[in-house]
Enzyme design. Structure first.
Site, PDB file in Angstrom:
ATOM      1  CE  LYS A 121      11.857 -33.656 -38.953  1.00  0.00           C
ATOM      2  NZ  LYS A 121      12.466 -34.924 -39.985  1.00  0.00           N
ATOM      3  NE  ARG A 137      16.302 -33.412 -38.319  1.00  0.00           N
ATOM      4  CZ  ARG A 137      15.926 -33.045 -37.539  1.00  0.00           C
ATOM      5  NH1 ARG A 137      16.275 -31.751 -36.869  1.00  0.00           N
ATOM      6  NH2 ARG A 137      15.350 -33.804 -36.188  1.00  0.00           N
ATOM      7  N   GLY A 160       7.371 -42.459 -45.673  1.00  0.00           N
ATOM      8  CA  GLY A 160       7.430 -42.534 -46.989  1.00  0.00           C
ATOM      9  C   GLY A 160       8.278 -41.346 -47.524  1.00  0.00           C
ATOM     10  CG  MET A 193      15.592 -38.963 -48.393  1.00  0.00           C
ATOM     11  SD  MET A 193      16.980 -37.864 -48.753  1.00  0.00           S
ATOM     12  CE  MET A 193      17.324 -37.226 -47.013  1.00  0.00           C
ATOM     13  NE  ARG A 233       7.022 -36.054 -34.119  1.00  0.00           N
ATOM     14  CZ  ARG A 233       7.343 -36.918 -34.810  1.00  0.00           C
ATOM     15  NH1 ARG A 233       7.796 -36.694 -36.172  1.00  0.00           N
ATOM     16  NH2 ARG A 233       7.920 -38.020 -34.672  1.00  0.00           N
ATOM     17  CG  HIS A 275     -25.464 -57.689 -45.845  1.00  0.00           C
ATOM     18  ND1 HIS A 275     -25.443 -58.298 -44.414  1.00  0.00           N
ATOM     19  CD2 HIS A 275     -26.698 -56.933 -45.811  1.00  0.00           C
ATOM     20  CE1 HIS A 275     -26.948 -58.215 -44.196  1.00  0.00           C
ATOM     21  NE2 HIS A 275     -27.623 -57.179 -44.907  1.00  0.00           N
ATOM     22  NE  ARG A 291     -31.492 -49.135 -40.808  1.00  0.00           N
ATOM     23  CZ  ARG A 291     -30.599 -48.822 -40.052  1.00  0.00           C
ATOM     24  NH1 ARG A 291     -30.899 -49.454 -38.739  1.00  0.00           N
ATOM     25  NH2 ARG A 291     -29.532 -48.347 -40.145  1.00  0.00           N
ATOM     26  CB  SER A 349     -34.817 -38.123 -42.594  1.00  0.00           C
ATOM     27  OG  SER A 349     -33.503 -38.623 -42.273  1.00  0.00           O
ATOM     28  N   GLY A 380     -31.412 -39.873 -46.584  1.00  0.00           N
ATOM     29  CA  GLY A 380     -31.319 -41.386 -46.498  1.00  0.00           C
ATOM     30  C   GLY A 380     -29.970 -41.257 -47.589  1.00  0.00           C
ATOM     31  CB  CYS A 383     -31.436 -41.084 -41.017  1.00  0.00           C
ATOM     32  SG  CYS A 383     -32.238 -41.504 -42.707  1.00  0.00           S
ATOM     33  CE1 TYR A 415     -32.465 -36.634 -37.716  1.00  0.00           C
ATOM     34  CE2 TYR A 415     -34.002 -34.490 -37.815  1.00  0.00           C
ATOM     35  CZ  TYR A 415     -33.685 -35.871 -38.148  1.00  0.00           C
ATOM     36  OH  TYR A 415     -34.475 -36.628 -38.760  1.00  0.00           O
TER      37      TYR A 415
HETATM   38  P1  ADP Z   1      12.540 -38.377 -38.473  1.00  0.00           P
HETATM   39  O1  ADP Z   1      11.577 -37.537 -39.035  1.00  0.00           O
HETATM   40  O2  ADP Z   1      12.439 -39.577 -39.037  1.00  0.00           O
HETATM   41  O3  ADP Z   1      12.305 -38.369 -36.739  1.00  0.00           O
HETATM   42  P2  ADP Z   1      14.922 -36.618 -38.126  1.00  0.00           P
HETATM   43  O4  ADP Z   1      15.104 -35.641 -39.088  1.00  0.00           O
HETATM   44  O5  ADP Z   1      14.148 -36.039 -37.050  1.00  0.00           O
HETATM   45  O6  ADP Z   1      14.001 -37.823 -39.015  1.00  0.00           O
HETATM   46  O7  ADP Z   1      16.052 -37.277 -37.757  1.00  0.00           O
HETATM   47  C1  ADP Z   1      16.434 -38.559 -37.434  1.00  0.00           C
HETATM   48  C2  ADP Z   1      17.223 -38.619 -36.193  1.00  0.00           C
HETATM   49  O8  ADP Z   1      18.442 -37.851 -36.365  1.00  0.00           O
HETATM   50  C3  ADP Z   1      16.677 -38.167 -34.949  1.00  0.00           C
HETATM   51  O9  ADP Z   1      16.945 -38.929 -33.966  1.00  0.00           O
HETATM   52  C4  ADP Z   1      17.192 -36.954 -34.801  1.00  0.00           C
HETATM   53  O10 ADP Z   1      17.198 -36.308 -33.494  1.00  0.00           O
HETATM   54  C5  ADP Z   1      18.428 -36.949 -35.084  1.00  0.00           C
HETATM   55  N1  ADP Z   1      19.226 -35.808 -35.771  1.00  0.00           N
HETATM   56  C6  ADP Z   1      18.743 -35.027 -36.908  1.00  0.00           C
HETATM   57  N2  ADP Z   1      19.567 -34.020 -37.066  1.00  0.00           N
HETATM   58  C7  ADP Z   1      20.555 -33.839 -36.209  1.00  0.00           C
HETATM   59  C8  ADP Z   1      21.677 -33.026 -36.058  1.00  0.00           C
HETATM   60  N3  ADP Z   1      21.830 -32.100 -36.679  1.00  0.00           N
HETATM   61  N4  ADP Z   1      22.527 -33.679 -34.884  1.00  0.00           N
HETATM   62  C9  ADP Z   1      22.121 -34.623 -34.220  1.00  0.00           C
HETATM   63  N5  ADP Z   1      21.067 -35.299 -34.372  1.00  0.00           N
HETATM   64  C10 ADP Z   1      20.344 -35.158 -35.546  1.00  0.00           C
HETATM   65 MG    MG Z   2      12.613 -36.808 -35.831  1.00  0.00          MG
END
Ligand code: ADP
Ligand code: MG
Ligand code: MG
Length: 889
Positions: A28, A98, A107, A109, A354, A470, A576, A779, A781, A846, A866
């Site tokens: 990010k 973020r 998983g 935050m 991304r 199996h 086989r 080969s 196995g 194989c 191969y």
């Molecule tokens: P995730 O990885 O779960 O997508 P994000 O960090 O991208 O989490 O953010 C969660 C939401 O908050 C997204 O919709 C993102 O666009 C929004 N968001 C994050 N930072 C800002 C910001 N500075 N201003 C406005 N919206 C934000």
């Molecule tokens: Mg996001």
């Protein structure tokens, strides 16, 4: 001193390549810096490096002095860029915090928005925005998010309070809440925090900021994150970055909005913008399902028959700007992008980009289209498609539009969909299939005796057994859809019926299986057939152009051979021969051979098998039309062919003329304690040479016949299994050579052929130098080699394997993905020693691993000639082999 923080946006210049290096600033952060760098409107912010996370966790949750100083300086950068101060009661800067690891990782935050609000700054925000409602809405959002993700309180408490507030006011939607309503709710929220924690909600904005930063760092070691890492092979020492970014507000009225978008359709690959937005909303509102989002484009809205205006219609200027950004981002990243944006009072802001996740179908279309558009070259296209994703396209799949009556769900053991009538044993499966019925074989679990039934069936359902049972392994090998371990299934063999949960079914009733999801459905759900055409075929051609290793198939029936050739197989890597023995018409001759107590008796039975076996090979050689065919001589322990049931013994007595008692005694004599390490493989050939002699004769007679009739040069490769010593191979090679000479003399024709061996015992790998004196090819196995090296029985491993993988003792199931570290050493060593003896030694693999992309990468590295995969895995292997070649360059 290395930097702990990198700023982006607001005129930050970053000549330092670390700022856009995902390993340092996370996915990010790196992309935010990169977007800002190419001039896109990104709210200013900064990223704390992954290295700081690792240091923080190592040093027992302590921030370094340097980090504190760097964060303070970076915060000043944001303040200057925005023209507001963090914690300023009159005109406060608000930020989001973020998480962002190298790869996007559930998983971790959740994001905290609107950080920097407190009882004083909320008033300032209300004054500067001239929008009291917006200010208090932002504050209540902040308290809820912060309490949930940083303070660890149950968000349900806050949601409930909001529901109650709406109910009391008689509101239906959040949008009906007034400034005063939000303000009252904030008081209530603060009360919840005080009550739950015994301390007030933090009013100090710096405490808020550092609380959120440590929560991001700590989330790297949360249980959820650890489980995700284990399942996805993500190392624990990567750490996560933290992004702190000036807030932009999509909740400032009807000229503001927030949205998500893909630059192309991620389901179909179509070159059309795809996305959703919500007016007057913030952050995750779009995906949270609180309100129904609206379409991005007018075309999408019209196609869906929706009335709420698209962004293109409602905010034409911001939309046009966004569309330009899409084009720019695709050109820059040369890939489809998944984007988050916000419009604040008409002004567009980019919050994330991304490479977008996509279906296999979309991946192929986009790769082919982007080459045509000149955006990427063919090599990039080949590298971009995940080989395993092709699996989605290589099996018949259920028509997504059809209705489903789901009875239960088991394990998705072998992908693809199948419908047919329920049969409860393998013989019935074969009989019914023989008269043209489609059948689903339902068993408690399967064993080698069920193979002919599995082959005859469209799909297999078992009540017990895991992903490597199996049933699962054999079904995957055959390309049969399979659902295993469906514990709600109970079978009553007496009444020929089964129960699935509360539903009762009889043999003959119709079921549908979805081996990709594990669903078991009543009745027939229509399917769509796989096809290697269009973009798929194009990408395969490009892959072939970049591939060094050949790709063969593991196949023994003409139907499988044909299928494999359609999928591009360049020969057979493993045929086989025992599967051919299970055929209903032959099994009694096989049993007669096994039960005979003299060589003469065995030869008599083998004479009956010879023409059958020869015709098998004639069909296979003709189907493969001159492509190399490796045929393995008989491998399994003989008792696998023997009957278990009284009726079968009685039948056998009739056919053979032996008494039932004699047959039972002979069967008992053949019992083994450890059949996998018992009387099998080349040991059969050593003790009963007449068996291998018959098979060799069948091979050479068939080869002569096909060479004669088709003029095609057939080059059989005769493979001796389970060799551990040179002497074994020496004896058996002589047997094969003598048989070949005899047949050639009889036919008046000489053919080229090879004798080689499987390397599937550690001793064979160690002695490869010596064994290569007798072998023209090896080969690997790797199924048996894995079993014997790890001392783990594949058929019994299901009980502990899942726990082993979960605890990280094994990184992956070693029967699915080659244990490169351990078993790989033996392969490497055998390659080296074998080639030292015989430089032109032909080398292949194989085992099931021959269709696994990471194992294929290993095969490229050690220089195999191969890989051989089951027919349905051939395209996967072609692509994986091409990628391995390209990456090795
Ligand atoms: P995730 O990885 O779960 O997508 P994000 O960090 O991208 O989490 O953010 C969660 C939401 O908050 C997204 O919709 C993102 O666009 C929004 N968001 C994050 N930072 C800002 C910001 N500075 N201003 C406005 N919206 C934000
Ligand atoms: Mg996001
Ligand atoms: Mg073996």
């Amino acid at each position: 001193m290395t930097k702990t923080v990198y700023t982006f946006g607001g005129g930050a210049s970053h000549s330092d390549p670390r700022a856009t290096d995902k390993t340092i600033t996370g996915g990010k952060g790196a992309n935010l810096a990169e977007m800002a760098g190419i001039g896109l409107p990104v709210p200013p912010g900064f990223t704390i490096t992954t290295e700081e996370c690792v240091r923080y966790l190592r040093e027992g949750s302590d921030f370094s002095d340097q980090l504190r100083a760097d964060v303070a300086a970076a915060l000043t950068h944001i303040e200057r860029a925005v023209g507001k101060s963090f914690g300023d009661a009159a005109d406060p800067l608000l930020v989001s915090v973020r998480s962002g690891a190298r790869v996007s990782m559930p998983g971790m935050m959740d994001t905290v928005l609107n950080l920097g609000l407190n009882d004083a700054t909320v008033e300032g925000l209300a004054a500067t925005s001239a929008d009291e409602r917006f200010a208090w809405d932002s504050y209540r959002r902040f308290i809820q998010m912060y309490s949930d993700v940083v303070l660890g309180l149950d968000h349900g408490l806050f949601e409930e309070a909001l529901e109650v507030a709406k109910e009391e006011n008689g509101y239906f939607a959040d949008t009906e809440m007034s400034a005063a309503d939000w303000k009252a709710l904030v008081t209530e929220y603060k009360g919840i925090v005080q009550q739950e924690l015994g301390t007030p909600f933090p009013q100090d904005v710096n405490e808020q900021l550092w609380g959120a930063i440590s929560a991001v760092f700590d989330s790297w070691d949360s249980d959820r994150a650890k489980v995700y890492r284990r399942l996805n092979d993500i190392p624990g020492d990567w750490g996560t970055a933290v992004n702190v970014q000036a807030m932009v507000f999509g909740n400032m009225g009807d000229t503001s909005a927030t949205g998500v978008a893909f630059t192309r359709d991620p389901a179909t690959g179509e070159k059309a913008y795809y996305g959703e937005y919500l007016v007057n909303a913030q952050g995750e509102d779009v995906v949270a399902g609180i309100r129904t989002p609206q379409y991005l484009t007018r075309a999408a809205r019209e196609a869906a028959g929706a009335t709420a205006p698209s962004m293109e219609e409602a905010m034409p200027d911001a939309y046009r700007e966004l569309a330009d950004v899409f084009e720019l981002l695709e050109k820059h990243y040369r890939d489809m992008q998944d984007i988050e944006f916000t419009v604040q009072q008409g002004k567009l802001w980019m919050l994330q980009t991304r490479s977008g996740k996509r279906t296999a179908k979309a991946a192929l279309k986009m790769a082919a289209d982007m080459v045509a558009e000149g955006l990427i070259d063919e090599r990039t296209a080949v590298l971009r498609v995940d080989p395993m994703a092709l699996d989605q396209l290589l099996h018949p799949t259920l028509d997504p539009d059809a209705a489903r009556d789901v009875l239960t769900k088991g394990l998705p053991a072998s992908p693809g969909a199948a419908s047919g009538r329920v049969v409860l044993d393998a013989d019935t499966a074969e009989q019914w299939a023989g008269r043209g019925e489609k059948v689903i074989l339902v068993r408690v679990e399967t064993s080698p005796e069920d193979i002919h039934g599995m082959h005859a069936a469209q799909g297999v359902l078992t009540a017990r057994g895991g992903m490597t049972s199996h049933a699962a392994v054999v079904a995957r090998g055959m390309g049969r859809p399979c659902v295993s371990g469906a514990s709600a299934v109970s079978i009553d063999a007496k009444t020929r019926s089964l129960r699935i949960g509360a539903r009762e079914l009889k043999e003959g009733d119709t079921l549908t299986l979805d081996g990709s999801t594990g669903e078991v459905m009543a009745g027939e759900v229509p399917t769509i057939e796989p096809e290697l055409a269009g973009d798929f075929a194009t990408l395969m051609e490009w892959a072939d152009a970049h591939r060094r290793m050949k790709v063969r198939t593991n196949a023994e029936t003409p139907a499988d051979c044909r299928m494999a050739r359609q999928f591009g197989a360049e020969g057979i890597g493993l045929c086989r021969t025992e599967h051919m023995f299970f055929d209903a018409g032959r099994i009694s001759a096989v049993r007669e051979m096994i039960l005979a107590d003299s060589e003469a008796g065995r030869r008599k039975a083998l004479a009956k098998l010879l023409p059958e076996q020869r015709s098998d090979f004639v069909e296979i050689f003709s189907t493969m039309a001159g492509l190399p065919c490796t045929i393995r001589l008989l491998d399994p322990p003989l008792h696998e062919f023997l009957p278990n049931e009284d009726a079968e013994f009685a039948d056998l007595a009739d056919v053979t003329g032996y008494g039932v008692d004699h047959l039972r005694r002979r069967a008992a004599e053949l019992h083994e304690f450890n059949p996998m390490l018992g009387h099998r493989g080349c040991r059969l050939g050593i003790t009963y040479p007449e068996i291998y002699e018959m098979q060799a004769r069948a091979i050479f007679e068939a080869a002569c016949e096909v060479a004669e009739s088709s003029g095609e040069a057939v080059v059989p490769e005769v493979m001796i299994p389970l060799v551990g010593t040179k002497r074994e191979l020496e004896i058996l090679r002589k047997l094969v050579d003598d048989t070949a000479q005899t047949v050639f003399a009889e036919k008046g024709r000489t053919l080229e052929y090879m004798v080689g061996t499987m390397i599937e015992l550690p001793r064979a790998a160690l002695m490869a130098g010596e064994i290569a004196e007798e072998a023209r090819f090896f080969s690997f196995g790797t199924n048996d080699l894995t079993q014997t090296t790890l001392g783990v029985s594949r058929d019994d491993s299901a009980r502990f394997l899942a726990v082993y993988v979960e605890k990280g003792i094994y990184q992956r199931d070693p029967f699915v993905s080659l244990d490169v570290e351990g078993v790989g050493q033996l392969v490497d060593l055998a390659v080296e020693r074998g080639r030292a003896t015989r430089p032109d030694l032909k080398l292949g693999i194989c085992g099931e691993h021959g269709g696994d992309p990471s194992s294929i990468a290993f095969c490229e590295k050690v220089g195999l000639d191969y890989v051989s995969a089951s027919p349905y895995r051939v395209p996967i292997a072609r692509l994986a082999a091409a990628q391995a070649s390209l990456r090795a360059e």
